[in-house]
Each structure stands twice: as structure tokens, then as C-alpha cells.
Design an enzyme around this catalytic site. Structure first.
Site, PDB file in Angstrom:
ATOM      1  N   LYS A   1       0.243  -1.139  -0.173  1.00 16.60           N
ATOM      2  CA  LYS A   1       0.251  -0.156  -0.225  1.00 16.60           C
ATOM      3  C   LYS A   1       0.618   1.445  -0.277  1.00 16.60           C
ATOM      4  O   LYS A   1       0.732   2.712  -0.100  1.00 16.60           O
ATOM      5  CB  LYS A   1      -0.994   0.221   1.546  1.00 16.60           C
ATOM      6  CG  LYS A   1      -1.672  -1.015   1.204  1.00 16.60           C
ATOM      7  CD  LYS A   1      -3.198  -1.127   2.244  1.00 16.60           C
ATOM      8  CE  LYS A   1      -4.017  -1.777   1.762  1.00 16.60           C
ATOM      9  NZ  LYS A   1      -4.142  -3.261   2.193  1.00 16.60           N
TER      10      LYS A   1
HETATM   11  C1  LIG Z   1      -4.821  -4.686   1.205  1.00 18.16           C
HETATM   12  C2  LIG Z   1      -3.655  -5.810   1.293  1.00 18.16           C
HETATM   13  C3  LIG Z   1      -4.182  -7.125   0.328  1.00 18.16           C
HETATM   14  C4  LIG Z   1      -5.595  -6.688   0.135  1.00 18.16           C
HETATM   15  O1  LIG Z   1      -5.486  -5.758  -1.124  1.00 18.16           O
HETATM   16  P1  LIG Z   1      -6.873  -5.593  -2.031  1.00 18.16           P
HETATM   17  O2  LIG Z   1      -6.601  -4.429  -2.785  1.00 18.16           O
HETATM   18  O3  LIG Z   1      -7.123  -4.754  -1.177  1.00 18.16           O
HETATM   19  O4  LIG Z   1      -6.996  -6.611  -2.369  1.00 18.16           O
HETATM   20  C5  LIG Z   1      -2.975  -8.089   0.383  1.00 18.16           C
HETATM   21  N1  LIG Z   1      -2.461  -8.354   1.656  1.00 18.16           N
HETATM   22  C6  LIG Z   1      -2.195  -6.625   3.075  1.00 18.16           C
HETATM   23  C7  LIG Z   1      -0.547  -7.533   3.229  1.00 18.16           C
HETATM   24  C8  LIG Z   1      -2.635  -5.912   2.768  1.00 18.16           C
HETATM   25  O5  LIG Z   1      -2.459  -4.656   3.277  1.00 18.16           O
END
Ligand SMILES: *Cc1c(COP(=O)(O)O)cnc(C)c1O
Length: 433
Positions: free
Chosen positions: A107
Site C-alpha cells: 500500500k
Molecule cells: C490491503 C492488503 C491486501 C489486499 O489488497 P486489496 O488491494 O485490498 O485486494 C493484501 N495484503 C496486504 C498485506 C494488504 O495490506
């Protein structure tokens, strides 16, 4: 390039408005009116480009004249400050490590780029923007870090007191400067209620420019497409065809991959790997979607019962389930499987994978068993295992070395402002700022 609402193609705007608004006025998500296709010279030369050069060639196609090229270059250079290396488990089986950013999760790519786009537009408009974010832990830290030290933007992070992990709380509460951590005596839902109420309160709206830096912001999605190209670049046998396995919750990461594919990236199949929160897997199987409430698992960043980006995926495939199935496979795995996956990867490859990556790994192996021909598997490792240290250490019986950037934030002094969860108190606090 115009961006239209997934609810209504007649509602559209430019990139700047789409970024500032977050959500379209009718509650839909913004999507680009068309996906630009890269010409073959991009792929011929891809091995010569670094990740920033790839990012510029991808993102500039969407921002068009809304951000001048040198400005976009600067935004990219200050967002993509860490790598996305491909680690080979064995020939044709790779892990795309997306955890080299400041908060150790993928993210960071989206949050940093979104923050710098907003900074650019805020400067242009000569305003101060106040961002309110309710978090149950993870999203908050990536957003807080993304906006840290960004000029003209103040961020207020609301988190439920005593309900986030120690690591998460340290990441939220030790930044200071333009980031204020509000420790709410209540649940995550209380935090969300306060934020929602603030957005519709005339007394606040008249005095402050508010924004939400929402996870569905289009400027978070575009930089995520970049690392799909970046991983393709690093593959040895590009011609063999590639399957990407994406540990999924709100489906943002998967959507970004589909956009990359539509831009011309050769992809054999996407795998939407889910934990026991499996509404997406059921949707792929039956063609019918049913939202449910989520429950907690070891891969908790994927605990989503109503994935917000599903509408985008439907839009990308004209809501044709057969078309979607041609491109996307999905399978879900339980917590028990997840621990087995962590063990298997460690025992077979001496590689420490986190619970989210483990779900991606298991799904990739399921798909591999169904295929007769060989191809490349790229499993997206979305978080550093140290973020989920307790589970991983217990499963493997080893100690995990904490990365330096995590150690530093764990040693810093926590600084938060405690609030009761009462809206009037929250409002008074905001208006005093
Ligand atoms: C947010 C997140 C996900 C999921 O990603 P999406 O884009 O919401 O499908 C998977 N793994 C981690 C570590 C995350 O922080």
C-alpha cells in the site's frame, strides 16, 4: 483523459477532480474512459528502464495534460523511492516483493503517489487540505506515512484505542508534524462514524477543506499497475507466459493488474487468492455476488466481505462473467491452510513468507496443478513477514529479524490525542486546529 463513474458513464471529470473527490458524486468509483495501449517499442526496451521510467510511461498516459511532465516526473521520483524485486523460489516460480516501502506493505506505492498528487493540486489551488482517515490498523499507517511531511495537507488518523497491534500503533503515532493520531475510545466503526459525520457537518465544511484519501482513490490504483510491468521486466523467460497470483481483499491490487494487462502486458491468467472471506471466489464460481460481513483471519488485510473494487473489475470486462473467468481464476484458503503454506515455503525454499503471501502461494500451486504446460508464476508478496511476526515465528519456530525502518518506529515515543468518540468533542477539536 476523462474519468467516469462506474455507476453512470455520463458522470465524468478530469484526473485532478477525480483525485480530489475520491468518490464520484453519485457514489461510483472513477475509471479511465479508455485504457491506453503501450506500443511494442516499450516492451522491446523494458529491460533498459528503471521502475521510475516505467512508472512515468504508464502513469503519464492517464494524467495527460492535467499534470505537466516535469511535475509528474518529480511526483514519481519522490513516490517510487524503493524497489519491487522479484525473488526466484525456483525456475519459473517467483515472489514479487512489494514490502520494501516505509510501512512494509504494497500500500506504500499507492499511498505515496496519491499523497504527492494531492500535494501538487493543493499547491496549485493554494489551499490547505485536511484529511480524515478512520483505520483499523494497516491502511492508516500507509496513508500517514505517504502524507508525512507533505506540504499543505494535514492528516487526522482516527484509530480505536487498544484495538490495533503494537507495531501498527507505533507506525500511526510516532510521525508527528502534519500527522495527528486521534486515539478514539471505541471501535473502528465509531471512528468511521465520526469521519462520516464530519464530512456532512456544515459547521466543519464551512471552515475546513476536508478530504478522505480513500482507498478507492484512482491515484492509488495507477501506481500499483507499475509493478506488474516491473516484475515482467525481471522475468527470465518472458515468452513462457505469466500467471500472477494476487492475495486479495478489496481487489485494488488485482484491478491494477488487469489495467496493466489491458495496456498490453502479456498475462496468461490472474489469480484472485482469497482467505476464508471468499465472496469474490464465490462470485467467480457462480456469477452471482453476495456481500457478507467479514470475519478475522491471519491474513487480516484481506478480511473483506464486500470488495470495493469489484465494480471496477466488472466495468473492465463489461460485466461479462465468462470474459472474467477467461482472465481470472479464484480460490480461497483457510487459516489452517495458510499456516501450512508458510511452512511449505520455508521448508522447500528457505523463504519466509507472510500470511497474505502464503494465501497467494497456495492459490498459485492449485492453479499449477490444473495446467499441463509450464509457465511463469509470480506471487505478489504484499507485506513483510515481520509485520505478522507472532504468527510467522510461532509457525516456523524461528525468530524474524526486524527491518531497520520498523525498528526505528518501534523505538520512537508514541504521541496521540485521546478522544471519547462523542461527535461534538471531535468537532470542537477539529475547529480548534
Ligand atoms: C490491503 C492488503 C491486501 C489486499 O489488497 P486489496 O488491494 O485490498 O485486494 C493484501 N495484503 C496486504 C498485506 C494488504 O495490506
Amino acid at each position: 483523459m476523462k474519468f467516469f463513474s462506474t455507476h453512470n458513464k455520463n458522470i465524468y471529470t478530469g484526473f485532478e477532480e477525480a483525485v480530489i473527490n475520491g468518490l464520484a458524486p453519485d457514489g461510483g468509483l472513477y475509471m479511465p474512459e479508455e485504457i491506453p495501449v503501450l506500443d511494442s517499442s516499450f516492451f522491446d526496451k523494458i529491460n533498459e528502464y528503471n521502475i521510475n521510467e516505467i512508472a512515468f510511461r504508464i502513469i503519464s498516459r492517464f494524467t495527460g495534460d492535467q499534470i505537466k511532465e516535469p511535475d509528474l516526473q518529480e511526483i514519481i521520483n519522490s513516490s517510487f523511492t524503493f524497489k519491487a524485486p522479484l525473488y526466484q523460489l525456483e525456475k519459473g516460480k517467483c515472489i514479487l516483493e512489494l514490502f520494501h516501502g516505509p510501512t512494509l506493505a504494497f500500500k506504500d506505492f499507492g499511498a505515496r503517489f496519491m499523497a504527492r498528487c494531492m500535494e501538487h493540486f493543493v499547491k496549485k489551488r493554494n489551499i490547505v487540505l485536511n484529511i480524515l482517515v478512520a483505520t483499523s490498523g494497516d491502511t492508516g499507517s500507509a496513508v500517514a506515512n505517504g502524507f508525512y511531511n507533505v506540504e499543505g495537507i494535514n492528516v487526522y488518523i482516527l484509530y480505536p484505542s487498544g484495538k490495533v497491534s503494537f507495531i501498527q500503533e507505533q507506525q500511526l503515532t510516532t510521525l508527528d508534524k502534519n500527522i495527528t493520531a486521534l486515539e478514539i475510545n471505541g471501535t473502528f466503526d465509531d471512528c468511521q462514524r465520526l469521519v462520516k459525520q464530519a464530512f456532512v457537518d456544515p459547521g466543519i465544511k464551512n471552515r475546513m477543506n476536508l478530504s478522505s484519501a480513500n482507498s478507492i482513490n484512482i491515484s492509488r490504483l495507477l501506481p500499483q499497475s507499475v509493478y506488474y510491468f516491473e516484475s515482467y521486466k525481471q522475468l527470465e523467460n518472458k515468452d513462457k507466459g505469466t500467471v500472477f497470483s494476487v492475495p486479495s481483499g478489496n481487489l485494488g491490487n488485482l484491478t491494477a493488474g488487469i489495467i496493466a494487462h489491458k495496456m498490453g502486458l502479456p498475462v496468461k491468467k490472474f489469480i484472485g487468492a482469497t482467505n476464508s472471506n471468499d465472496t469474490f471466489t464465490k462470485y467467480i464460481k457462480t456469477g452471482r455476488f453476495e456481500a457478507v460481513s467479514s470475519h478475522r483471519t491471519y491474513s487480516n488485510a484481506m478480511d473483506v466481505g464486500n470488495p470495493s473494487n469489484l465494480d471496477r473489475i466488472k466495468t473492465l470486462y463489461d460485466a461479462d462473467i465468462f470474459n472474467i473467468r477467461d482472465n481470472i481464476f479464484s480460490v480461497s484458503h483457510t487459516d489452517h491452510d495458510t499456516l501450512e503454506g508458510i511452512k511449505e515455503v520455508y521448508e522447500k525454499y528457505n523463504y519466509i513468507i507472510d500470511p497474505h503471501g502464503a494465501v497467494g502461494y497456495l492459490a498459485a500451486m492449485d492453479y499449477k496443478d490444473m495446467l499441463t504446460e509450464s509457465c511463469n508464476y509470480v506471487i505478489l508478496e504484499t507485506a513483510h513477514p515481520a509485520k505478522f511476526r507472532d504468527i510467522v515465528e510461532e509457525t516456523l519456530g524461528i525468530e524474524i529479524e526486524l527491518p531497520e525502518r520498523l525498528k526505528t518506529s518501534l523505538e520512537k515515543k508514541k504521541h496521540s490525542i485521546k478522544l471519547s468518540g462523542n461527535f461534538d468533542e471531535f468537532k470542537e477539536f477539529l475547529l480548534e486546529q
